[in-house]
Design an enzyme around this catalytic site. Structure first.
Site, PDB file in Angstrom:
ATOM      1  N   CYS A  12       0.641  -1.150  -0.193  1.00 18.87           N
ATOM      2  CA  CYS A  12      -0.100   0.109  -0.042  1.00 18.87           C
ATOM      3  C   CYS A  12       0.990   1.129  -0.140  1.00 18.87           C
ATOM      4  O   CYS A  12       0.277   2.327  -0.321  1.00 18.87           O
ATOM      5  CB  CYS A  12      -1.032   0.045   1.084  1.00 18.87           C
ATOM      6  SG  CYS A  12      -2.124  -1.361   1.032  1.00 18.87           S
ATOM      7  N   HIS A  56      -3.389   7.323   1.145  1.00 20.15           N
ATOM      8  CA  HIS A  56      -3.740   5.794   0.733  1.00 20.15           C
ATOM      9  C   HIS A  56      -5.102   5.724   1.711  1.00 20.15           C
ATOM     10  O   HIS A  56      -5.319   6.071   2.770  1.00 20.15           O
ATOM     11  CB  HIS A  56      -2.610   5.137   1.258  1.00 20.15           C
ATOM     12  CG  HIS A  56      -3.196   3.585   1.268  1.00 20.15           C
ATOM     13  ND1 HIS A  56      -3.660   2.974   0.282  1.00 20.15           N
ATOM     14  CD2 HIS A  56      -3.166   2.551   2.191  1.00 20.15           C
ATOM     15  CE1 HIS A  56      -3.878   1.712   0.177  1.00 20.15           C
ATOM     16  NE2 HIS A  56      -3.795   1.656   1.710  1.00 20.15           N
ATOM     17  N   ASN A 100     -10.060  -0.634   0.021  1.00 17.29           N
ATOM     18  CA  ASN A 100      -8.696  -0.504   0.010  1.00 17.29           C
ATOM     19  C   ASN A 100      -8.166  -1.331  -1.324  1.00 17.29           C
ATOM     20  O   ASN A 100      -8.246  -2.351  -1.284  1.00 17.29           O
ATOM     21  CB  ASN A 100      -8.088  -0.977   1.396  1.00 17.29           C
ATOM     22  CG  ASN A 100      -6.500  -0.947   1.267  1.00 17.29           C
ATOM     23  OD1 ASN A 100      -5.958  -0.834   0.303  1.00 17.29           O
ATOM     24  ND2 ASN A 100      -6.025  -1.351   2.317  1.00 17.29           N
TER      25      ASN A 100
END
Ligand code: COA
Length: 350
Positions: free
Chosen positions: A113, A277, A307
């Site tokens: 990520c 993020h 996500n």
């Protein structure tokens, strides 16, 4: 450091969105719980038989189209994913072939990520060294392959319940399963001397002491690396200590943002956008509060996509470029933390 401009962006989300209520058909969870703890309402899943190089293709084509560039004008591809088409080779060369630019160097990056922070550092360094002038950065994920249910037809509305064992297995992994969604985002970066656009500063870190807080246990420590045991013990499903990851993100990201801004000599109040993020809305709210930054400066799309790991930042940047929020001359601070652990922040002038 040589400057660069982001000249194109694109995104691709596969299929229809799956709502929290859809997930509640295969495990013990609820729309309320998921929204309150994460801010997520829906996510997309990559269809079976499709890999991240294929999700990345339309995103990359849209980015190239916006940049007014043909694939063969690229001189580097940076492909970020933690869910590659194959264990090897990487997905970068597959994308290069599909785009029609075989021969262009394509590097897979494995910082999960935190991918975009590392990619921008690498892109900037490749440009400064003269190795590349036009770089395609892609983030793409197909997390569907590690989802803890086999009853995809029930998610799609089939009128039956999972077996008790399947329900219990999915419920055991629910903290993880509700978070992730699939998709791809792409950016075209082009070197530009003068004008002031480019990377102003970067604060980037890795700490393998926390690697086991979010990781896939399966791998080449076992012989063979995939076996019946992998399946029986769910070793291909990520193991996550969610609370620790949460706490680590909330404490490290604000420090990283402060260091990057101070290095760039940019005051927090002069940053136009904090592009974070999208792991959990509560993480980003807590980071924002610790920094004392206005909510409207921290855009969010996690409600719609969940996500998407390496893809969240380029997907969000593409949305913001296309709806006119991101403009030339603005100052942007990107921030991200992911499995590894890897984390950091980057300050950019657009
Ligand atoms: N639906 C309903 N209940 C759930 C659930 C779900 N999807 N997931 C967990 N629960 C339950 C737990 O079983 C637990 O129940 P118990 O108290 O009876 O044991 C309770 O909710 C609290 O669980 P906990 O894991 O402590 O919740 P949390 O508030 O920490 O939220 C996460 C869990 C995963 C949402 C949160 O920790 C998180 O987002 N962490 C960061 C993870 C992350 O971002 N990873 C990617 C990094 S890039």
């Amino acid at each position: 450091m040589i400057g660069f401009e982001i000249t194109g962006s694109g995104r691709y989300l596969p299929g229809r969105p799956y709502t929290n209520d859809d997930l509640a058909r295969v495990m013990e969870t609820s729309d309320d719980w998921i929204r309150q703890r994460t801010g997520i309402s829906q996510r997309h899943y990559c269809p079976e038989g499709v890999g991240v190089s294929e999700l990345a293709l339309p995103a990359a084509q849209r980015a190239l189209e916006m940049a007014g560039r043909a694939p063969e004008e690229l001189d580097y591809i940076l492909f970020n994913t933690m869910t590659p088409d194959h264990v090897f080779p990487g997905s970068g060369p597959l994308l290069g072939a599909a785009l029609g630019c075989p021969g262009v160097p394509a590097l897979d990056i494995r910082t999960q990520c935190a991918a975009m922070i590392y990619s921008f550092q690498l892109a900037s360094s490749l440009m400064s060294s003269g190795a590349a002038k036009r770089i395609l950065i892609v983030g793409a994920e197909a997390h569907a392959g590690f989802m803890p249910w086999r009853d995809w037809d029930i998610l799609d509305g089939a009128d039956r319940r999972p077996s008790e064992a399947d329900w219990e297995r999915a419920t055991r992994h629910r903290g993880l399963a509700i978070l992730f969604g699939d998709g791809a985002g792409a950016l075209v970066l082009e070197a530009k001397e003068g004008g002031g656009a480019g990377l102003l500063s970067l604060d980037v870190h890795s700490d393998g002491r926390h690697a086991h807080k979010l990781y896939i246990p399966a791998g080449f420590r076992s012989r063979p690396f995939v076996s019946q045991r992998t399946v029986d013990e769910d070793l291909m499903i990520p193991a996550m200590v969610g609370r620790d990851v949460f706490r680590t993100a909330v404490s490290r990201l604000p420090d990283s943002v402060r260091r990057a801004c101070s290095q760039a000599q940019v005051k927090l109040e002069n940053v136009d956008w904090f592009i974070a993020h999208q792991a959990n809305q509560r993480i980003n709210d807590a980071v924002r509060e610790r920094l004392g930054v206005a909510a409207e400066k921290v855009p969010s799309n996690i409600a719609r996509y969940g996500n998407t790991s390496a893809a969240t930042i380029p997907i969000l940047m593409d949305e913001m470029r296309r709806d006119g929020r991101l403009k030339a001359g603005q100052t942007v601070c990107m921030l991200a933390l992911g499995a590894g652990l890897h984390w950091g922040a980057a300050v950019l002038r657009l």
